[in-house]
Enzyme design. Sequence first.
Site, PDB file in Angstrom:
ATOM      1  N   GLU A  42       0.830  -1.212   0.000  1.00 44.61           N
ATOM      2  CA  GLU A  42       0.000   0.000   0.000  1.00 44.61           C
ATOM      3  C   GLU A  42       0.862   1.259   0.000  1.00 44.61           C
ATOM      4  O   GLU A  42       0.547   2.260  -0.639  1.00 44.61           O
ATOM      5  CB  GLU A  42      -0.921   0.000   1.227  1.00 44.61           C
ATOM      6  CG  GLU A  42      -2.049  -1.004   1.108  1.00 44.61           C
ATOM      7  CD  GLU A  42      -2.776  -1.194   2.427  1.00 44.61           C
ATOM      8  OE1 GLU A  42      -3.950  -0.846   2.493  1.00 44.61           O
ATOM      9  OE2 GLU A  42      -2.141  -1.683   3.386  1.00 44.61           O
ATOM     10  N   ASP A  44       3.871   1.510  -1.310  1.00 46.99           N
ATOM     11  CA  ASP A  44       4.404   1.671  -2.664  1.00 46.99           C
ATOM     12  C   ASP A  44       3.379   2.294  -3.598  1.00 46.99           C
ATOM     13  O   ASP A  44       3.715   3.064  -4.487  1.00 46.99           O
ATOM     14  CB  ASP A  44       4.846   0.321  -3.238  1.00 46.99           C
ATOM     15  CG  ASP A  44       6.133  -0.166  -2.588  1.00 46.99           C
ATOM     16  OD1 ASP A  44       6.773   0.645  -1.887  1.00 46.99           O
ATOM     17  OD2 ASP A  44       6.476  -1.344  -2.764  1.00 46.99           O
ATOM     18  N   LYS A 122      23.901   7.390  26.153  1.00 51.05           N
ATOM     19  CA  LYS A 122      24.824   8.114  25.272  1.00 51.05           C
ATOM     20  C   LYS A 122      25.021   7.281  24.008  1.00 51.05           C
ATOM     21  O   LYS A 122      25.613   6.203  24.047  1.00 51.05           O
ATOM     22  CB  LYS A 122      26.164   8.344  25.976  1.00 51.05           C
ATOM     23  CG  LYS A 122      27.133   9.174  25.164  1.00 51.05           C
ATOM     24  CD  LYS A 122      28.324   9.590  26.015  1.00 51.05           C
ATOM     25  CE  LYS A 122      29.234  10.579  25.304  1.00 51.05           C
ATOM     26  NZ  LYS A 122      29.803  10.064  24.075  1.00 51.05           N
ATOM     27  N   ARG A 143      29.111  17.316  13.120  1.00 57.78           N
ATOM     28  CA  ARG A 143      29.595  18.160  14.188  1.00 57.78           C
ATOM     29  C   ARG A 143      30.965  18.751  13.843  1.00 57.78           C
ATOM     30  O   ARG A 143      31.249  19.904  14.130  1.00 57.78           O
ATOM     31  CB  ARG A 143      29.714  17.315  15.461  1.00 57.78           C
ATOM     32  CG  ARG A 143      30.337  18.030  16.616  1.00 57.78           C
ATOM     33  CD  ARG A 143      30.376  17.117  17.834  1.00 57.78           C
ATOM     34  NE  ARG A 143      30.714  17.848  19.033  1.00 57.78           N
ATOM     35  CZ  ARG A 143      31.960  18.093  19.419  1.00 57.78           C
ATOM     36  NH1 ARG A 143      32.967  17.643  18.705  1.00 57.78           N
ATOM     37  NH2 ARG A 143      32.187  18.785  20.512  1.00 57.78           N
ATOM     38  N   LYS A 297      22.114  15.261  32.363  1.00 62.77           N
ATOM     39  CA  LYS A 297      21.948  16.694  32.101  1.00 62.77           C
ATOM     40  C   LYS A 297      21.078  17.329  33.181  1.00 62.77           C
ATOM     41  O   LYS A 297      20.039  16.759  33.535  1.00 62.77           O
ATOM     42  CB  LYS A 297      21.270  16.927  30.739  1.00 62.77           C
ATOM     43  CG  LYS A 297      21.986  16.292  29.567  1.00 62.77           C
ATOM     44  CD  LYS A 297      21.175  16.427  28.277  1.00 62.77           C
ATOM     45  CE  LYS A 297      21.854  15.633  27.156  1.00 62.77           C
ATOM     46  NZ  LYS A 297      21.051  15.558  25.942  1.00 62.77           N
ATOM     47  N   CYS A 415      49.283 -21.857   1.022  1.00 67.33           N
ATOM     48  CA  CYS A 415      47.872 -21.829   1.380  1.00 67.33           C
ATOM     49  C   CYS A 415      47.543 -23.041   2.255  1.00 67.33           C
ATOM     50  O   CYS A 415      47.894 -24.166   1.902  1.00 67.33           O
ATOM     51  CB  CYS A 415      47.027 -21.844   0.109  1.00 67.33           C
ATOM     52  SG  CYS A 415      45.273 -22.121   0.436  1.00 67.33           S
TER      53      CYS A 415
HETATM   54  S1  IVH Z   1      23.917  16.278  24.528  1.00 66.52           S
HETATM   55  C1  IVH Z   1      27.057  19.472  25.800  1.00 66.52           C
HETATM   56  N1  IVH Z   1      22.919  13.876  24.462  1.00 66.52           N
HETATM   57  O1  IVH Z   1      28.219  12.937  23.009  1.00 66.52           O
HETATM   58  C2  IVH Z   1      26.089  18.389  25.656  1.00 66.52           C
HETATM   59  N2  IVH Z   1      25.064  14.203  23.506  1.00 66.52           N
HETATM   60  O2  IVH Z   1      28.368  15.748  23.474  1.00 66.52           O
HETATM   61  C3  IVH Z   1      25.495  18.352  24.302  1.00 66.52           C
HETATM   62  N3  IVH Z   1      26.030  12.160  22.528  1.00 66.52           N
HETATM   63  O3  IVH Z   1      29.540  13.711  20.173  1.00 66.52           O
HETATM   64  C4  IVH Z   1      25.303  16.989  23.808  1.00 66.52           C
HETATM   65  N4  IVH Z   1      24.351  10.828  23.019  1.00 66.52           N
HETATM   66  O4  IVH Z   1      26.996  13.380  19.828  1.00 66.52           O
HETATM   67  C5  IVH Z   1      23.974  14.642  24.142  1.00 66.52           C
HETATM   68  N5  IVH Z   1      21.872  11.811  24.485  1.00 66.52           N
HETATM   69  C6  IVH Z   1      22.914  12.586  24.156  1.00 66.52           C
HETATM   70  C7  IVH Z   1      24.041  12.058  23.480  1.00 66.52           C
HETATM   71  C8  IVH Z   1      25.104  12.907  23.171  1.00 66.52           C
HETATM   72  C9  IVH Z   1      25.541  10.907  22.454  1.00 66.52           C
HETATM   73  C10 IVH Z   1      27.350  12.562  22.009  1.00 66.52           C
HETATM   74  C11 IVH Z   1      27.327  13.755  21.111  1.00 66.52           C
HETATM   75  C12 IVH Z   1      28.740  14.280  21.159  1.00 66.52           C
HETATM   76  C13 IVH Z   1      29.233  13.765  22.467  1.00 66.52           C
HETATM   77  C14 IVH Z   1      29.493  14.944  23.386  1.00 66.52           C
END
Ligand code: IVH
Length: 686
Positions: A42, A44, A122, A143, A297, A415
């Site tokens: 569907e 497609d 992370k 980045r 964070k 070999c």
């Molecule tokens: S926040 C200053 N959230 O970690 C903080 N970074 O930042 C801003 N990374 O290469 C980044 N998972 O790509 C944030 N859930 C997450 C993340 C994350 C991976 C990586 C990001 C960067 C490194 C440092």
Amino acid sequence: MGKSMSGIPGYIKERVEQLHKSIEKHNYLYYTLDSPEISDYEYDKLMRELIEIEQKYPELATPDSPTQRVGAAPLKEFTPMVHRVALLSMDNAMDRDEVAAFHQRVLRWLERNEITYCCEPKFDGLAVEMIYERGLFLRGGTRGDGVTGEDVTGNLKTIKSIPLRLRGSGSIPEMLEVRGEVVMFKKAFHELNRERIELGESVFANPRNAAAGSLRQLDPKITASRSLVFFAYGISDSTLLALDSQYAILSRLGELGFRINPERKLCHGVEEVWNFAREMQEKRDVLPYEIDGIVIKVDSLVDQDLLGIKARSPRWAVALKFPPIQVTTVLKMIGLQVGRTGTITPVALLEPVRVSGVTVSRATLHNRDEILRKDIREGDTVIIQRAGDVIPEVVGPVISKRPAGSKPFEMPDVCPVCGSDLKEYNERDEFKKNRKTVSIFRCVNIACPAIVKEQIFHFASKEALNIDGLGRKIIHQLVERNLVKDVSELYALTRDDLLSLDGFAELSTANLLASIEASKSTTLERFIYALGILHVGTVAAKQLALEFGSLDTLMAASKEELQKIRGVGQEIAQSVHDFFSNKQNKTTISKLLSYGVFLSAPSREKQRKTMFTGKTICFTGALSSMTRSEAKVLSEAMGAHVVDSVSKKLDFLVVGADPGSKYEKARSMGIKILTEDDFQAMMKGA
Ligand code: IVH
């Protein structure tokens, strides 16, 4: 032939809008939420309808149309993308004490005695930033060093979890810079590596390298072929969305159509953070993507502002990294594996040991130089490391446990399978980043049973000639019993030959013979791929088939002609040329053809229906962007029938420069005339 937008009937515009919405909704359900509501069929159908309309009205193929995700033309190099707001780095915490110290610093700075953190896994991928203007995806880049990255817009567009237009209700900000991570799921990573091993290419060491390698491709079509996923985790500056916490930003990004990590959690104090970390560490192996820690964070954006930034990292975040998982075991033997292209790869055969939930009994040792550098010897107790989902790696020997009389590793001269002399090559070491060259050893006897078995396996594989039911066990017997000495001899197998194999009865014999027979009618691109030429995968095979149109032309091509082709570098050109210069290969090919392997037949697979399917098409005049034979191959690949003259049966006449009498004739007969540009646009859509 450009019509102005205003010439398009209103109901068409409306339908296109509906289709955009509906297709993007299903993309979102499928790629972002992982819960499709309609069948592929569907889906497609909707896509095809949109393509057909856009072919008729090319000005409706706007940049945010779902048809534009397929991948634009390759670039020569990336342009730099300067980030409006720099992407910061993050401090690391290695253990509980360091997390506690971070927490204390935050409390002291804010003069508070409690604080809420937004904790997230992370991702171990590649950080990117995407810019939306008035809800439309405009530009995106890596980045890089945080200040300047590379503009990879065309590649990002191929990632279906990235909305081309922000979704949802509520006000859409004038401008939004979304940050997140491009990852490759573990499953896709393993599939990609399996394919690369088949091709005699170096494997990616881990999903992060694979994701980075796939996103930083000059040809977006390659990116499109690698399943990448984007997860959003933040925005460049918190004033862009009128929200007050990181958690709320994530939720809002979810509403706007981004994939966000469901594992996020609000934690109050160090104890809860620690529990979250433990939970994630336990989940690490079952998550579909790779993580290497958690990010902690400060949740409140007001508090984040108060805390501010020091040097290049914020005071409000810290990354708790998971330790790599290491164990020791005994290296019983260094085995040697012979690949399809004759490359000898040393493998560590280990006393089975469990590492983070998986039993490991083999680990690649890459090449001789790597073994000597680490001084790994048979009988050693070795340290095995599994950092998440990467291929288990032998970190090195435990020297104190080395048995007396052990000897450094030596690559044999011959070999291990056929006994012929090995040849040493100096090649770039793609496994190591430093790009030094290493010694690679190859068995160059193309009759080596190990190589023959691997070649047959490749030849019969799904993307090659797709011989159903011809698995490794059968191939092993066929080669060991001398029934097949090269791929062509598959077609000389008799009923009696197969009946003589272990486990074969009448029915299985009949079935295999039928699939071998059916494989004879195939396409040029499958055939080229099936030959198993070093470095020629499905993408290069397709390109070669399109460019040369026939096997004869390809076989006669010079290195220079080969190199001129898009996507064919020096390395591929060299190996294609070498392959077709080899007498034995030429013999195998003519044997294949004489057994009735027939290339020009329409492909056996269900051709995707395109707007050219079943249509008759004719070309006249000089084409500027392709040769006649390319145009023919392209059209046929789309299911069209190409003819040389104009008749009532003709559906399209494609007109190049200085067309001949065909043009007038077709016009008088009311046949649909296409310019070269129209034809190109339609091809693209199809
Ligand atoms: S926040 C200053 N959230 O970690 C903080 N970074 O930042 C801003 N990374 O290469 C980044 N998972 O790509 C944030 N859930 C997450 C993340 C994350 C991976 C990586 C990001 C960067 C490194 C440092």
